[in-house]
Design a protein around this motif. Structure first.
Motif, PDB file in Angstrom:
ATOM      1  N   LEU A 266      11.637 -17.387  -9.296  1.00 21.16           N
ATOM      2  CA  LEU A 266      12.874 -17.087 -10.005  1.00 21.16           C
ATOM      3  C   LEU A 266      13.189 -15.594  -9.926  1.00 21.16           C
ATOM      4  CD1 LEU A 266      15.256 -17.997 -11.741  1.00 21.16           C
ATOM      5  CD2 LEU A 266      13.792 -17.678 -13.753  1.00 21.16           C
ATOM      6  N   GLU A 267      12.168 -14.762 -10.116  1.00 16.98           N
ATOM      7  CA  GLU A 267      12.352 -13.318 -10.066  1.00 16.98           C
ATOM      8  C   GLU A 267      12.746 -12.836  -8.674  1.00 16.98           C
ATOM      9  OE1 GLU A 267       8.832 -11.398 -11.521  1.00 16.98           O
ATOM     10  OE2 GLU A 267       8.939 -12.423 -13.455  1.00 16.98           O
ATOM     11  N   ARG A 268      12.187 -13.442  -7.630  1.00 14.80           N
ATOM     12  CA  ARG A 268      12.384 -12.946  -6.268  1.00 14.80           C
ATOM     13  C   ARG A 268      13.455 -13.678  -5.476  1.00 14.80           C
ATOM     14  NH1 ARG A 268       6.180 -11.866  -4.175  1.00 14.80           N
ATOM     15  NH2 ARG A 268       5.490 -10.814  -6.055  1.00 14.80           N
ATOM     16  N   TYR A 269      13.600 -14.991  -5.680  1.00 17.15           N
ATOM     17  CA  TYR A 269      14.446 -15.787  -4.789  1.00 17.15           C
ATOM     18  C   TYR A 269      15.464 -16.669  -5.504  1.00 17.15           C
ATOM     19  CZ  TYR A 269      10.705 -14.542  -1.576  1.00 17.15           C
ATOM     20  OH  TYR A 269       9.796 -13.844  -0.841  1.00 17.15           O
ATOM     21  N   GLY A 270      15.129 -17.155  -6.657  1.00 14.59           N
ATOM     22  CA  GLY A 270      16.008 -18.083  -7.357  1.00 14.59           C
ATOM     23  C   GLY A 270      15.226 -19.243  -7.940  1.00 14.59           C
ATOM     24  N   ARG A 271      15.946 -20.202  -8.480  1.00 15.74           N
ATOM     25  CA  ARG A 271      15.311 -21.340  -9.158  1.00 15.74           C
ATOM     26  C   ARG A 271      14.511 -22.218  -8.195  1.00 15.74           C
ATOM     27  NH1 ARG A 271      20.835 -21.956 -12.056  1.00 15.74           N
ATOM     28  NH2 ARG A 271      21.358 -22.072  -9.881  1.00 15.74           N
ATOM     29  N   TRP A 272      13.373 -22.687  -8.694  1.00 14.77           N
ATOM     30  CA  TRP A 272      12.515 -23.628  -7.971  1.00 14.77           C
ATOM     31  C   TRP A 272      11.657 -24.358  -8.974  1.00 14.77           C
ATOM     32  CZ3 TRP A 272       7.221 -24.339  -7.813  1.00 14.77           C
ATOM     33  CH2 TRP A 272       6.772 -25.271  -6.873  1.00 14.77           C
ATOM     34  N   PRO A 273      11.380 -25.598  -8.728  1.00 14.88           N
ATOM     35  CA  PRO A 273      12.016 -26.506  -7.770  1.00 14.88           C
ATOM     36  C   PRO A 273      13.340 -27.019  -8.331  1.00 14.88           C
ATOM     37  CG  PRO A 273      10.301 -27.681  -8.955  1.00 14.88           C
ATOM     38  CD  PRO A 273      10.291 -26.251  -9.459  1.00 14.88           C
ATOM     39  N   LEU A 274      14.307 -27.166  -7.468  1.00  9.72           N
ATOM     40  CA  LEU A 274      15.594 -27.694  -7.915  1.00  9.72           C
ATOM     41  C   LEU A 274      15.459 -29.175  -8.231  1.00  9.72           C
ATOM     42  CD1 LEU A 274      18.120 -25.931  -5.526  1.00  9.72           C
ATOM     43  CD2 LEU A 274      17.590 -25.377  -7.913  1.00  9.72           C
ATOM     44  N   CYS A 275      16.195 -29.593  -9.218  1.00  7.14           N
ATOM     45  CA  CYS A 275      16.137 -30.978  -9.682  1.00  7.14           C
ATOM     46  C   CYS A 275      16.721 -31.917  -8.620  1.00  7.14           C
ATOM     47  CB  CYS A 275      16.911 -31.115 -10.980  1.00  7.14           C
ATOM     48  SG  CYS A 275      16.903 -32.810 -11.610  1.00  7.14           S
ATOM     49  N   PRO A 276      15.931 -32.908  -8.190  1.00  5.71           N
ATOM     50  CA  PRO A 276      16.433 -33.890  -7.232  1.00  5.71           C
ATOM     51  C   PRO A 276      17.073 -35.107  -7.914  1.00  5.71           C
ATOM     52  CG  PRO A 276      14.093 -34.215  -7.512  1.00  5.71           C
ATOM     53  CD  PRO A 276      14.485 -33.044  -8.392  1.00  5.71           C
ATOM     54  N   VAL A 277      17.078 -35.116  -9.241  1.00  7.30           N
ATOM     55  CA  VAL A 277      17.548 -36.276  -9.994  1.00  7.30           C
ATOM     56  C   VAL A 277      19.036 -36.184 -10.312  1.00  7.30           C
ATOM     57  CG1 VAL A 277      17.300 -37.534 -12.178  1.00  7.30           C
ATOM     58  CG2 VAL A 277      15.271 -36.673 -10.993  1.00  7.30           C
ATOM     59  N   CYS A 278      19.464 -35.020 -10.765  1.00  5.69           N
ATOM     60  CA  CYS A 278      20.852 -34.851 -11.212  1.00  5.69           C
ATOM     61  C   CYS A 278      21.762 -34.574 -10.014  1.00  5.69           C
ATOM     62  CB  CYS A 278      20.942 -33.718 -12.219  1.00  5.69           C
ATOM     63  SG  CYS A 278      19.991 -34.044 -13.725  1.00  5.69           S
ATOM     64  N   ALA A 279      22.665 -35.487  -9.761  1.00  8.31           N
ATOM     65  CA  ALA A 279      23.567 -35.356  -8.613  1.00  8.31           C
ATOM     66  C   ALA A 279      24.820 -34.565  -8.956  1.00  8.31           C
ATOM     67  CB  ALA A 279      23.944 -36.738  -8.091  1.00  8.31           C
ATOM     68  N   THR A 280      25.121 -34.418 -10.231  1.00  6.04           N
ATOM     69  CA  THR A 280      26.326 -33.702 -10.635  1.00  6.04           C
ATOM     70  C   THR A 280      25.949 -32.500 -11.491  1.00  6.04           C
ATOM     71  OG1 THR A 280      26.586 -35.077 -12.613  1.00  6.04           O
ATOM     72  CG2 THR A 280      27.713 -35.814 -10.609  1.00  6.04           C
ATOM     73  N   GLY A 281      26.905 -31.603 -11.675  1.00  3.04           N
ATOM     74  CA  GLY A 281      26.663 -30.420 -12.495  1.00  3.04           C
ATOM     75  C   GLY A 281      26.034 -29.311 -11.676  1.00  3.04           C
TER      76      GLY A 281
END
Length: 122
Positions: free
Chosen positions: A70-85
Motif C-alpha cells: 500500500l505504501e509503495r504501489y497501491g492496494r493489494w490484494p484487490l477484491c475478486p468478489v465485488c464486480a461493481t464499485g
C-alpha cells in the motif's frame, strides 16, 4: 544434523503462503519479494520474543506485505468478489489469530485462506 525449529518452520510456511498469493495475482517481482523477506526478518525477532504467538505469523506476514505494498504501489490484494464499485483490497482476518483468511469487508465474505488466492484470482 540440526532440525529446523518450529519457529523457523512457521516462518518458512508463512513466506511460502504469502508468495503464493503474490504469484497468484502476478505481483511477485523482486521488490515485492523483498517486502516479504523484510517481514520474515522482523517476525523472526517477534516470534523469538513471543514463542506462543508462532501460530499468528502467517497472518502477520500477510498484513505486513499488504501494508508495505500500500505504501509503495497501491492496494493489494484487490477484491475478486465485488464486480461493481471502486476497487478495494481484501483484509486479513483474524487480525491476530490462527488460520488467517482474506476477507472482503464490504461484502462480508471470506474469499480464501492466506496462501490460496490462486483459487479465486483472475
Amino acid at each position: 544434523m540440526d532440525s529446523v525449529s518450529p519457529h523457523e518452520q512457521a516462518l518458512h510456511a508463512a513466506r511460502a503462503l504469502v508468495l503464493a498469493d503474490l504469484k497468484a495475482v502476478d505481483v511477485a517481482d523482486a521488490d515485492v519479494v523483498s517486502l516479504v523477506e523484510e517481514s520474515i526478518a522482523s517476525r523472526r525477532w517477534w516470534v523469538e520474543q513471543w514463542p506462543e504467538g508462532v501460530e499468528y505469523v502467517t497472518g502477520l506476514v500477510a498484513q505486513d506485505v499488504k501494508d508495505g505494498l500500500l505504501e509503495r504501489y497501491g492496494r493489494w490484494p484487490l477484491c475478486p468478489v465485488c464486480a461493481t464499485g471502486d476497487p478495494h483490497a481484501l483484509d486479513v482476518e483474524p487480525e491476530l489469530g490462527a488460520d488467517p483468511h482474506w476477507v472482503c469487508s464490504e461484502a462480508g465474505v471470506v474469499v480464501a485462506p492466506v496462501g490460496a488466492l490462486g483459487t479465486v484470482a483472475g
